[in-house]
Design a protein around this motif. Structure first.
Motif, short mmCIF file in Angstrom:
data_model
loop_
_atom_site.label_atom_id
_atom_site.label_comp_id
_atom_site.label_asym_id
_atom_site.label_seq_id
_atom_site.Cartn_x
_atom_site.Cartn_y
_atom_site.Cartn_z
N TYR A 148 2.34 1.10 -14.86
CA TYR A 148 2.74 2.30 -15.61
C TYR A 148 2.34 2.06 -17.04
O TYR A 148 2.97 1.24 -17.71
CB TYR A 148 4.24 2.55 -15.49
CG TYR A 148 4.70 3.73 -16.30
CD1 TYR A 148 5.28 3.57 -17.56
CD2 TYR A 148 4.53 5.03 -15.83
CE1 TYR A 148 5.67 4.65 -18.33
CE2 TYR A 148 4.91 6.13 -16.60
CZ TYR A 148 5.49 5.92 -17.83
OH TYR A 148 5.88 6.99 -18.58
N TYR A 190 -6.75 4.16 -10.99
CA TYR A 190 -5.76 4.34 -9.92
C TYR A 190 -6.33 3.89 -8.58
O TYR A 190 -7.44 4.27 -8.20
CB TYR A 190 -5.28 5.79 -9.89
CG TYR A 190 -4.35 6.08 -11.02
CD1 TYR A 190 -4.82 6.43 -12.28
CD2 TYR A 190 -2.97 5.94 -10.86
CE1 TYR A 190 -3.96 6.64 -13.34
CE2 TYR A 190 -2.10 6.17 -11.92
CZ TYR A 190 -2.61 6.51 -13.15
OH TYR A 190 -1.75 6.71 -14.20
N GLN A 208 0.84 -1.19 0.00
CA GLN A 208 0.00 0.00 0.00
C GLN A 208 0.87 1.24 0.00
O GLN A 208 2.05 1.20 0.31
CB GLN A 208 -0.90 0.03 1.24
CG GLN A 208 -1.99 -1.02 1.25
CD GLN A 208 -2.99 -0.81 2.36
OE1 GLN A 208 -2.74 -0.05 3.28
NE2 GLN A 208 -4.11 -1.49 2.27
N ASP A 211 -0.63 3.68 -8.73
CA ASP A 211 -1.00 2.33 -9.13
C ASP A 211 0.27 1.58 -9.50
O ASP A 211 1.25 2.19 -9.91
CB ASP A 211 -1.95 2.36 -10.32
CG ASP A 211 -2.68 1.03 -10.49
OD1 ASP A 211 -3.77 0.89 -9.89
OD2 ASP A 211 -2.15 0.15 -11.18
N THR A 212 0.22 0.27 -9.41
CA THR A 212 1.40 -0.51 -9.76
C THR A 212 1.64 -0.54 -11.27
O THR A 212 2.74 -0.87 -11.71
CB THR A 212 1.26 -1.95 -9.24
OG1 THR A 212 0.04 -2.50 -9.73
CG2 THR A 212 1.26 -1.98 -7.72
N ASN A 261 7.02 0.60 -5.56
CA ASN A 261 6.20 -0.31 -6.37
C ASN A 261 5.17 0.41 -7.23
O ASN A 261 4.49 -0.23 -8.04
CB ASN A 261 5.45 -1.29 -5.46
CG ASN A 261 6.38 -2.25 -4.75
OD1 ASN A 261 7.47 -2.55 -5.24
ND2 ASN A 261 5.95 -2.73 -3.59
N TYR A 262 5.07 1.72 -7.08
CA TYR A 262 3.96 2.45 -7.66
C TYR A 262 4.39 3.54 -8.63
O TYR A 262 5.28 4.35 -8.32
CB TYR A 262 3.10 3.07 -6.56
CG TYR A 262 2.39 2.05 -5.73
CD1 TYR A 262 2.99 1.50 -4.60
CD2 TYR A 262 1.12 1.60 -6.08
CE1 TYR A 262 2.35 0.53 -3.85
CE2 TYR A 262 0.46 0.64 -5.34
CZ TYR A 262 1.08 0.11 -4.22
OH TYR A 262 0.43 -0.86 -3.48
N SER A 277 6.97 7.01 -13.80
CA SER A 277 7.13 5.59 -13.51
C SER A 277 7.74 5.37 -12.13
O SER A 277 8.16 6.31 -11.47
CB SER A 277 8.02 4.94 -14.58
OG SER A 277 9.33 5.47 -14.48
N GLN A 278 7.82 4.11 -11.75
CA GLN A 278 8.32 3.78 -10.41
C GLN A 278 9.73 4.33 -10.18
O GLN A 278 10.04 4.83 -9.10
CB GLN A 278 8.32 2.26 -10.22
CG GLN A 278 6.94 1.64 -10.02
CD GLN A 278 6.16 1.38 -11.28
OE1 GLN A 278 6.41 1.95 -12.34
NE2 GLN A 278 5.16 0.49 -11.17
N SER A 304 4.99 1.47 0.45
CA SER A 304 5.77 0.74 -0.56
C SER A 304 5.87 1.57 -1.84
O SER A 304 5.43 1.15 -2.92
CB SER A 304 5.10 -0.61 -0.84
OG SER A 304 4.97 -1.37 0.34
#
Length: 122
Positions: free
Chosen positions: A101, A109, A1, A98-99, A30-31, A51-52, A27
């Protein structure tokens, strides 16, 4: 999360600039993190996403050339630099994560901040 908190909104005159910040916790790596806005009486509008890693970004055509997005993973923060602001940019600005991309549909999202108000006066 992931938890998201926006800041940096306010009142600015047309032609001015603002930089919004989205502080992330959890985390975060991861997103992918996006900026989305909602003007009064209008639907959510996707603006930009990083991006992440922050190495890839996308700016929606509607704001390309005026808005840029950047990500500082050392600070767990994503920024939206907004230049040449117009009264039509008046909206509540959200960051969302959101995970994947990436999605251009705001409804995809999973995590959202509380939003920050941007008001552009003419």
């Amino acid at each position: 999360q992931v938890q998201l908190v926006e800041s940096g909104g306010g009142l600015v005159q047309a032609g001015g600039s603002l930089r919004l910040s989205c502080a992330a916790s959890g985390s975060t790596n991861n997103y992918a993190i996006a900026w989305i806005r909602q003007a009064p009486g209008k639907e959510y509008e996707f603006l930009a996403v990083a991006s992440q890693s922050g190495g890839n970004t996308y700016i929606a055509p509607s704001v390309k050339g005026r808005f840029t997005i950047s990500r500082d993973n050392a600070k767990n923060t994503v920024y939206l630099q907004m230049n040449s602001l117009k009264p039509d940019d008046t909206a509540v600005y959200y960051c969302a994560a959101d995970t994947m991309y990436f999605y251009s549909n705001p409804g995809e999202y999973d995590y959202w901040g509380q939003g920050t108000q941007v008001t552009v006066s003419s």
